[in-house]
Design an enzyme around this catalytic site. Structure first.
Site, PDB file in Angstrom:
ATOM      1  N   ARG A  25     -93.214 -48.612 -96.418  1.00 24.51           N
ATOM      2  CA  ARG A  25     -93.928 -47.591 -96.040  1.00 24.51           C
ATOM      3  C   ARG A  25     -93.500 -47.338 -94.558  1.00 24.51           C
ATOM      4  O   ARG A  25     -93.394 -47.970 -93.940  1.00 24.51           O
ATOM      5  CB  ARG A  25     -95.525 -47.244 -96.073  1.00 24.51           C
ATOM      6  CG  ARG A  25     -96.046 -47.265 -97.176  1.00 24.51           C
ATOM      7  CD  ARG A  25     -96.049 -45.934 -97.791  1.00 24.51           C
ATOM      8  NE  ARG A  25     -96.588 -45.664 -98.970  1.00 24.51           N
ATOM      9  CZ  ARG A  25     -96.277 -45.454-100.252  1.00 24.51           C
ATOM     10  NH1 ARG A  25     -94.876 -45.744-100.418  1.00 24.51           N
ATOM     11  NH2 ARG A  25     -96.800 -45.093-101.427  1.00 24.51           N
ATOM     12  N   GLU A  36     -92.679 -38.790 -92.497  1.00 19.71           N
ATOM     13  CA  GLU A  36     -91.851 -37.916 -93.448  1.00 19.71           C
ATOM     14  C   GLU A  36     -92.693 -37.075 -94.365  1.00 19.71           C
ATOM     15  O   GLU A  36     -91.857 -35.895 -94.890  1.00 19.71           O
ATOM     16  CB  GLU A  36     -91.376 -39.148 -94.603  1.00 19.71           C
ATOM     17  CG  GLU A  36     -92.509 -39.726 -95.441  1.00 19.71           C
ATOM     18  CD  GLU A  36     -92.114 -40.829 -96.521  1.00 19.71           C
ATOM     19  OE1 GLU A  36     -92.186 -40.573 -97.682  1.00 19.71           O
ATOM     20  OE2 GLU A  36     -91.039 -41.691 -95.957  1.00 19.71           O
ATOM     21  N   HIS A  96     -86.719 -41.368 -99.408  1.00 20.42           N
ATOM     22  CA  HIS A  96     -87.851 -42.039-100.241  1.00 20.42           C
ATOM     23  C   HIS A  96     -87.456 -41.936-101.956  1.00 20.42           C
ATOM     24  O   HIS A  96     -88.285 -41.136-102.418  1.00 20.42           O
ATOM     25  CB  HIS A  96     -89.210 -41.197 -99.990  1.00 20.42           C
ATOM     26  CG  HIS A  96     -90.223 -42.110-100.280  1.00 20.42           C
ATOM     27  ND1 HIS A  96     -91.373 -42.043 -99.614  1.00 20.42           N
ATOM     28  CD2 HIS A  96     -90.754 -43.079-101.428  1.00 20.42           C
ATOM     29  CE1 HIS A  96     -92.428 -42.854 -99.864  1.00 20.42           C
ATOM     30  NE2 HIS A  96     -91.673 -43.411-101.038  1.00 20.42           N
TER      31      HIS A  96
END
Length: 330
Positions: free
Chosen positions: A235, A264, A296
């Site tokens: 993360r 993000e 991601h």
């Protein structure tokens, strides 16, 4: 049962539709992510599905409760974007996808490591300009290198096994010790400061919690072995971006490869090719020659998307049928 799928991506919709076939679920898809402004879209829906970029903070949950939403299923393992206690207090049933494909995440971690070590992005750019020189493309062997893995859960243990195949010496840190990794893969569990001192490569594979937020900060990076490569497959909020940028400039870090970014939300998963990125730290990461950033995408494999869709539909079907869902979060 009517279900609104927030943050619906074009590539995942067919998987969700296929999994929902003959399940008497009425799925509707919204490209927008869940926010305090878009929560109103949930009026008339008994259930919603959200992704890691969606905002299910208390103020949003309060609105969803007033709109008579009863069920929230996450299409992710992580659930740091929803306050479970608040959600349960409001009467929501909440479930996640506890695992979908740790192999997908682990393999992407290795892609990031190999890509930044062997300068694959730069090499590709150079050959497209007919530049076949190797002056800027020298990397190092992974064989016999020391790798520190922060977090040996479902994903971390697969990363460990892959790197064992490369012949790496592996140090690990986790609150839970995996005996199989010790006995079969020669893993040594050590404190974080030992990893900082000895590791040539550090891979982050941890959930984001209050304890792990900004775990990788100035103090952590000040202790690392010079010219370390840092890989973040977990993360964004675990790594303090400004600290990483400083460590890259000072030479402490040889490279930073990451699939996530601390801010993000609202940027990743969307096409901003016709817009200017205003986030100065994100722009610095994108343009830094020692950074490899992917959007991601580690979860984006056919197998993972199939598992995510099937588990999401399973959660919804349980609730529709009045059956206890095994993936509920409390």
């Amino acid at each position: 049962m009517k279900v609104l799928i927030y943050s619906a991506k074009t590539f995942e919709i067919p998987y969700l539709k296929f999994a929902a076939k003959n399940r008497a679920l009425q799925l509707e898809f919204a490209e927008e992510r869940l926010t305090s402004k878009t929560a109103i879209k949930a009026i008339g829906f008994k259930a919603i599905s959200i992704f890691s970029s969606d905002d299910a903070s208390p103020i949003v949950l309060e609105k969803l409760r007033d709109f008579r939403v009863k069920y929230i299923t996450l299409r992710s393992v992580g659930h740091d974007n929803i306050t479970i206690k608040v959600a349960n207090g409001f009467g929501f049933k909440v479930a996640n996808v506890p695992k979908y494909s740790p192999n997908a995440i682990a393999e992407h971690a290795i892609c990031l490591l190999l890509g930044i070590n062997r300068h694959l992005i730069l090499a590709n750019k150079q050959v497209k300009h007919n530049n076949f020189a190797l002056n800027n493309l020298v990397g190092f062997n992974l064989y016999k290198k020391t790798v520190g893995i922060l977090g040996t859960g479902k994903t971390g243990r697969i990363i460990t096994k892959i790197l064992h195949g490369f012949g790496c010496e592996i140090l690990a840190n986790d609150i839970t010790i995996d005996r199989e990794l010790i006995d079969s893969f020669n893993v040594e569990y050590v404190p974080k400061h030992v990893i900082c001192k000895k590791a040539d490569i550090i891979i982050v594979s941890l959930p984001l919690t209050s304890q792990t937020h900004y775990l990788i900060d100035e103090a952590f990076l000040d202790k690392i072995f010079p010219n370390t490569i840092l890989v973040n497959i977990a993360r964004g909020g675990i790594v303090k971006t400004t600290a990483v940028l400083q460590a890259l400039e000072s030479g402490k870090l040889a490279g930073y490869a990451t699939d996530v970014y601390e801010k993000e939300s609202g940027t990743f998963f969307f096409n901003h090719s016709n817009k200017e990125i205003k986030d100065a730290n994100l722009k610095a990461l994108i343009n830094h020659p020692k950074v490899l950033l992917t959007p991601h995408q580690a979860f984006a494999t056919k197998e993972a998307l199939t598992n995510i869709a099937e588990t999401t539909i399973y959660n919804l079907t349980c609730w529709k049928s009045g059956v206890t869902c095994s993936n509920e979060l409390h």
